[in-house]
Each structure stands twice: as C-alpha cells, then as structure tokens.
Design a protein around this motif. Structure first.
Motif, mmCIF file in Angstrom:
data_model
loop_
_atom_site.group_PDB
_atom_site.id
_atom_site.type_symbol
_atom_site.label_atom_id
_atom_site.label_comp_id
_atom_site.label_asym_id
_atom_site.label_seq_id
_atom_site.Cartn_x
_atom_site.Cartn_y
_atom_site.Cartn_z
ATOM 1 N N TYR A 1 41.318 47.918 51.122
ATOM 2 C CA TYR A 1 41.780 46.613 50.684
ATOM 3 C C TYR A 1 42.125 46.662 49.202
ATOM 4 O O TYR A 1 41.723 47.574 48.480
ATOM 5 C CB TYR A 1 40.688 45.550 50.884
ATOM 6 N N SER B 1 41.662 39.190 41.655
ATOM 7 C CA SER B 1 40.878 38.058 41.162
ATOM 8 C C SER B 1 41.555 37.471 39.937
ATOM 9 O O SER B 1 42.036 38.203 39.066
ATOM 10 C CB SER B 1 39.452 38.497 40.802
ATOM 11 N N GLN C 1 41.657 43.765 46.227
ATOM 12 C CA GLN C 1 41.196 42.438 45.848
ATOM 13 C C GLN C 1 41.815 42.074 44.500
ATOM 14 O O GLN C 1 41.678 42.813 43.523
ATOM 15 C CB GLN C 1 39.666 42.397 45.742
ATOM 16 N N SER D 1 44.479 38.438 53.831
ATOM 17 C CA SER D 1 43.339 37.934 54.586
ATOM 18 C C SER D 1 43.184 36.437 54.337
ATOM 19 O O SER D 1 43.117 35.989 53.189
ATOM 20 C CB SER D 1 42.067 38.674 54.164
ATOM 21 N N TRP E 1 42.602 38.828 49.038
ATOM 22 C CA TRP E 1 42.356 40.144 49.630
ATOM 23 C C TRP E 1 43.571 40.565 50.465
ATOM 24 O O TRP E 1 44.007 39.827 51.350
ATOM 25 C CB TRP E 1 41.108 40.104 50.515
ATOM 26 N N ASP F 1 40.186 34.367 44.475
ATOM 27 C CA ASP F 1 40.228 35.736 44.992
ATOM 28 C C ASP F 1 41.210 35.847 46.151
ATOM 29 O O ASP F 1 41.267 34.959 47.017
ATOM 30 C CB ASP F 1 38.842 36.175 45.479
ATOM 31 N N PRO G 1 37.850 36.665 51.856
ATOM 32 C CA PRO G 1 37.576 38.091 52.051
ATOM 33 C C PRO G 1 37.688 38.463 53.516
ATOM 34 O O PRO G 1 37.434 37.633 54.401
ATOM 35 C CB PRO G 1 36.136 38.239 51.549
ATOM 36 N N ASN H 1 41.184 45.154 42.153
ATOM 37 C CA ASN H 1 40.065 45.997 42.583
ATOM 38 C C ASN H 1 40.370 46.681 43.921
ATOM 39 O O ASN H 1 40.276 46.042 44.975
ATOM 40 C CB ASN H 1 38.804 45.135 42.713
#
Length: 226
Positions: free
Chosen positions: A189, A193, A191, A124, A201, A199, A5, A176
């Motif tokens: 951002y 999953s 995300q 990220s 980002w 995960d 993250p 997300n």
C-alpha cells in the motif's frame, strides 16, 4: 463513502479479498476537504476507427499500457468490469490528447500546472477499493475513479458519480509505503497523510516501488509556503 485504511491481511490460509466496489451508498456532503463527487458528462461516442488509428500510431505505448492494465486488473473482483473501465479510460485518453488533457478535464488546475506521472491503482474506502487513476503533478496529487459509482439519493433515486480526490502537495505531510506479509501474499500500500490529519490508502499498483519513489520525490521537492 469515506477513504479508510484497508482491512488487515488475513491470518488464515486464504488471501484477503480486496473486491472492487461499484457502490458508493448514500452520498453525504464530504467532511473530507479533499473529496469531490462529480456527475458523469453526457455520452461522447467516439468513432472506433479514430481509436484504432490512435492505437496504431501509439503502438509500443499502447502495448505497454495493455500489459500494465492487465496486471492492475487482478486487484478487482470482476476482471471483465474492471477491464471495461480501464479500456474506456485509455481510449478516452488516446483520443483526447493523452492523460494530461484528461487530468485538466477532471480537475480544476493552475495554468502553470504540469502532469508528471499517472498510476493505475485502487483507493481504499469504507465500501471497498475503488479502481481509478492516481495523478501526480507539480502542484497536486489527485485521484479519479475509472467509472461512475452507484449512489442512492435521499429521495431514493439512483444516480452515478465519479469519486475524486485532489490534494495540494504542500498539504501532504507524509507518503508512507507499507508492505504487509501474509501467508499467501504480500500486500503493498501507499498511505498519504495530510497536515490536517486526513489519511488516504492506495493499493494495487502495477509497480509499487516506482509509484512510491515518484510520490516521495514529488512531495519532497514541492515548494512549501508559510
């Protein structure tokens, strides 16, 4: 280097520093099943006249690409360094048949796989954001860094590798979109999953809403297999 993250937005008056990384550190066998490391191919020096002809042929498209690239560059620490990465990538796409061809060069894909969208963005990671291109096809979401990243091998020698991800759409549990409002800026951002709790980002999209819409649609319409 592992996906992670992004850092939380700063509560001070200074905006957070999302400096682009060019260093991967010591590569390990990836514990993440979607991460790949690839050595860069031998240099392929294109004649500048060929690039210029393609740019002239694709006039309007090249102008739009240049505008989007400049907007995306602002996420990186070094505009000059990021610009070279983006321009090299765009020149390669223009001279080698577009991003569809580039996608097939970078990843192992299915014969019936079709690229639908590409997005300039940053991934990220534990060493910082990595500038690259996010690819959306009818079967996968994939990411490839614009430039090779510096890494130190166990023997102490420096090497350069491209950082890649490739995730089957049927393995994605959620997409997300995240918006974080700070004092000086709004950070956006996406995300992603997976069903096996990995995960990823992404940040620095030219158009966050458009990217979110296409990713959500791509995942929701992907066939699901038992």
């Amino acid at each position: 280097m592992n996906p992670q993250p992004p850092p939380p937005s700063s509560s001070s008056d200074q905006p957070p520093n999302y400096s682009e990384t060019h260093v991967m550190g010591t590569p390990m066998p990836p514990s993440n099943p979607y991460v790949q490391y690839t050595a860069p191919p031998p240099p392929n020096n294109h004649n500048l006249d060929n690039v210029r002809k393609k740019l002239n042929t694709w006039g309007n498209k090249a102008e739009t690409t240049a505008t989007n690239i400049w907007t995306n560059l602002k996420t990186g620490q070094s505009v000059t360094g990021s610009a070279w990465g983006k321009m090299n990538l765009t020149a390669k796409a223009l001279t080698e048949g577009g991003f569809e061809s580039l996608y097939r060069q970078n990843f192992t894909v299915y014969p019936n796989e079709k690229l639908s969208r590409t997005f300039a963005c940053y991934l990220s990671t534990s060493t910082g954001p990595v500038a690259g291109t996010l690819y959306l096809s009818n079967i996968h979401v994939a990411f490839c860094s614009d430039r090779p990243l510096s890494s130190i091998q166990p023997n102490g020698m420096e090497s350069w590798v491209y950082y890649k991800l490739i995730i089957p759409l049927q393995k994605i549990a959620t997409v997300n979109p995240v918006t974080v409002t700070g004092k000086k800026q709004v950070d956006k951002y996406i995300q992603i999953s997976t069903v096996d709790a990995q995960d990823f980002w992404f940040m620095g999209f030219v158009n966050h809403e458009k990217a979110s819409k296409h990713l959500l649609n791509g995942v929701s319409t992907a066939p699901r297999f038992p």
